[in-house]
Design an enzyme around this catalytic site. Structure first.
Site, PDB file in Angstrom:
ATOM      1  N   ASP A  95      38.576 -25.343  15.250  1.00 48.21           N
ATOM      2  CA  ASP A  95      38.420 -26.036  13.976  1.00 48.21           C
ATOM      3  C   ASP A  95      37.160 -26.905  14.004  1.00 48.21           C
ATOM      4  OD1 ASP A  95      39.202 -26.738  11.425  1.00 48.21           O
ATOM      5  OD2 ASP A  95      40.740 -28.166  12.063  1.00 48.21           O
ATOM      6  N   HIS A  96      36.912 -27.627  12.931  1.00 53.38           N
ATOM      7  CA  HIS A  96      35.739 -28.472  12.686  1.00 53.38           C
ATOM      8  C   HIS A  96      34.896 -28.802  13.917  1.00 53.38           C
ATOM      9  CE1 HIS A  96      36.682 -29.520   8.480  1.00 53.38           C
ATOM     10  NE2 HIS A  96      37.924 -29.348   8.878  1.00 53.38           N
ATOM     11  N   ASP A 131      31.027 -26.780  11.216  1.00 54.60           N
ATOM     12  CA  ASP A 131      31.143 -27.736  10.122  1.00 54.60           C
ATOM     13  C   ASP A 131      29.800 -28.426   9.932  1.00 54.60           C
ATOM     14  OD1 ASP A 131      31.652 -29.703   8.317  1.00 54.60           O
ATOM     15  OD2 ASP A 131      33.371 -30.571   9.367  1.00 54.60           O
ATOM     16  N   GLU A 161      31.625 -24.466   6.641  1.00 56.09           N
ATOM     17  CA  GLU A 161      31.937 -25.418   5.573  1.00 56.09           C
ATOM     18  C   GLU A 161      30.611 -25.847   4.976  1.00 56.09           C
ATOM     19  OE1 GLU A 161      34.394 -29.570   4.713  1.00 56.09           O
ATOM     20  OE2 GLU A 161      34.733 -28.449   6.563  1.00 56.09           O
ATOM     21  N   GLU A 169      38.048 -36.278   9.636  1.00 53.17           N
ATOM     22  CA  GLU A 169      38.632 -35.319  10.577  1.00 53.17           C
ATOM     23  C   GLU A 169      37.807 -35.367  11.853  1.00 53.17           C
ATOM     24  OE1 GLU A 169      40.899 -31.413  11.437  1.00 53.17           O
ATOM     25  OE2 GLU A 169      41.166 -32.949   9.916  1.00 53.17           O
ATOM     26  N   HIS A 212      40.802 -34.493   3.697  1.00 56.37           N
ATOM     27  CA  HIS A 212      41.572 -34.480   4.938  1.00 56.37           C
ATOM     28  C   HIS A 212      42.471 -35.712   5.025  1.00 56.37           C
ATOM     29  CE1 HIS A 212      38.130 -31.910   6.638  1.00 56.37           C
ATOM     30  NE2 HIS A 212      39.199 -31.149   6.586  1.00 56.37           N
ATOM     31  N   HIS A 249      40.943 -26.364   3.054  1.00 56.99           N
ATOM     32  CA  HIS A 249      41.013 -27.518   3.938  1.00 56.99           C
ATOM     33  C   HIS A 249      41.650 -28.683   3.200  1.00 56.99           C
ATOM     34  CE1 HIS A 249      38.297 -26.542   7.474  1.00 56.99           C
ATOM     35  NE2 HIS A 249      38.166 -25.479   6.695  1.00 56.99           N
ATOM     36  N   GLY A 250      42.175 -29.636   3.965  1.00 52.99           N
ATOM     37  CA  GLY A 250      42.714 -30.845   3.346  1.00 52.99           C
ATOM     38  C   GLY A 250      43.858 -30.558   2.406  1.00 52.99           C
ATOM     39  N   GLY A 251      44.811 -29.742   2.840  1.00 53.01           N
ATOM     40  CA  GLY A 251      45.879 -29.310   1.946  1.00 53.01           C
ATOM     41  C   GLY A 251      47.113 -30.193   1.925  1.00 53.01           C
ATOM     42  N   ASN A 271      44.509 -24.694   6.334  1.00 48.50           N
ATOM     43  CA  ASN A 271      44.686 -25.533   7.508  1.00 48.50           C
ATOM     44  C   ASN A 271      45.844 -26.512   7.331  1.00 48.50           C
ATOM     45  OD1 ASN A 271      42.347 -24.222   8.229  1.00 48.50           O
ATOM     46  ND2 ASN A 271      41.171 -26.075   8.644  1.00 48.50           N
ATOM     47  N   THR A 274      47.933 -32.641   9.413  1.00 47.76           N
ATOM     48  CA  THR A 274      48.625 -33.899   9.127  1.00 47.76           C
ATOM     49  C   THR A 274      50.129 -33.700   8.986  1.00 47.76           C
ATOM     50  OG1 THR A 274      46.647 -34.734   8.009  1.00 47.76           O
ATOM     51  CG2 THR A 274      48.721 -35.861   7.545  1.00 47.76           C
TER      52      THR A 274
END
Length: 340
Positions: A95-96, A131, A161, A169, A212, A249-251, A271, A274
């Site tokens: 990831d990122h 990212d 991204e 994040e 995020h 992202h950030g869902g 993704n 959290t």
């Protein structure tokens, strides 16, 4: 074949796009959270994606050395062994990764897979994320071109991204403002630099108001219909219908309708971090509060080994996180879609 080969990973993404569903991409930070993700996928009869962020990799590397490559390689190798026991197929993803961590994370991991492929094997990870959202779009895409060429040669898919996702994040943060929306021009410039698959396949994390971290529904204005505008704009210029494999992202906190709209408009990967972190930790907190005198040696007592044994509360954490993964599969319509 529980860990996807490059060919199977491509098939997974193609099936998701055609079927208008997406795979939950679950961030993991330990062997136990890996098992929770695999269990959740298995119980949902869904294939899926397991991913490791730079912070997760550093944690996996141990607090003595905090070595990201060691941590991520170790968990990936572990996954290749234990995933054999689960009746689903999973892809491994990083990831990122921002610019200042490329040389300590993604580029060394690409080198690991390059050696594996040269020896006649498959890459260790099936995809990596660059990212570049903190960079100018020109610099972002220039680096993406270099990484895409290396990834394609190693049979790996690159995720990019191109514009900011709000919140924070692993040290990459952006304000929540109007810059959180990718434009058609941004999408066209991406195609000009990275092509439409002929230079290597890539996943596109476009911004449609994503943030995020933790937020309540209504605090952020998501516009998943924007993804259709991006696709249509590129299709009008290049003649390729539905040109992108989008990533959500950030869902966390998204409504079912927002997720459904995103799926209809080409999202194939979403993704989750959290929500699964909370699902893992919540039963642990409950156990500690309920068994205060057992998990602690209070007033000279000896406590209760059965209550402070990590296996006791660890099993509760795994089950809770697995249930959240299964719920995500239902939300993303991947339940029951595993490759037979």
């Amino acid at each position: 074949m529980p860990i996807a080969t490059p060919e199977v990973y491509n098939e997974m993404l193609d099936r998701a796009k055609a079927g208008k569903f997406a795979y939950p991409a679950i961030n993991v930070t330990s062997t136990q959270t890996l098992h929770a993700a695999l269990r959740g996928f298995a119980e949902a009869e869904s294939d899926g994606i397991v991913q490791i962020s730079t912070g997760g990799a550093e944690f996996l590397g141990g607090q003595y050395a905090k070595e990201m490559v060691t941590g991520s390689v170790a968990l990936a190798e572990f996954a290749h062994i234990v995933a054999e026991k689960y009746p689903v197929t999973v892809a491994l993803h990083t990831d990122h990764c921002p610019k200042d961590k490329l040389d300590g994370y993604v580029r060394p991991l690409l080198a690991v897979s390059e050696e594996r492929v040269k020896a006649g094997g498959n890459p260790l990870f099936q995809s990596h994320m660059w990212d570049g959202s903190a960079e100018t779009l020109a610099d972002n895409l220039a680096i993406a071109q270099e990484l895409l060429a290396r990834a394609a040669a190693a049979k790996i898919i690159l995720e990019v991204e191109i514009t900011p996702t709000g919140g924070e994040e692993d040290g990459v943060s952006h304000e929540i403002n109007d810059s959180l929306y990718t434009t058609v021009d941004d999408a066209i410039r991406t195609v000009e630099a990275l092509g439409l698959g002929e230079k290597g396949r890539y996943l596109l994390a476009a911004s449609f108001g994503n943030v995020h971290g933790v937020y309540k529904p209504g605090n952020v204005v998501l516009r998943p219909e924007l993804l259709k505008e991006l696709s249509d704009g590129v299709a009008a210029k290049y003649g390729k219908v539905s040109p992108f494999d989008f990533v959500f992202h950030g869902g966390s906190g998204s409504t079912e309708q927002e997720i459904a709209t995103a799926l209809e408009n080409g999202v194939v990967k979403m993704n989750l971090d959290t929500d699964t972190q909370y699902a893992f930790t919540r039963p642990v907190a409950d156990h500690m509060f309920r068994n205060y005198d057992g998990v602690l040696k209070v007033d000279g007592e000896v406590g209760s080994k059965k209550t402070y044994d990590p296996r006791t509360w660890g099993k509760l954490a795994e089950a809770s996180m697995a249930a959240r993964v299964t719920e995500a599969c239902a939300n993303l319509r991947s339940t029951g879609t595993k490759i037979k």
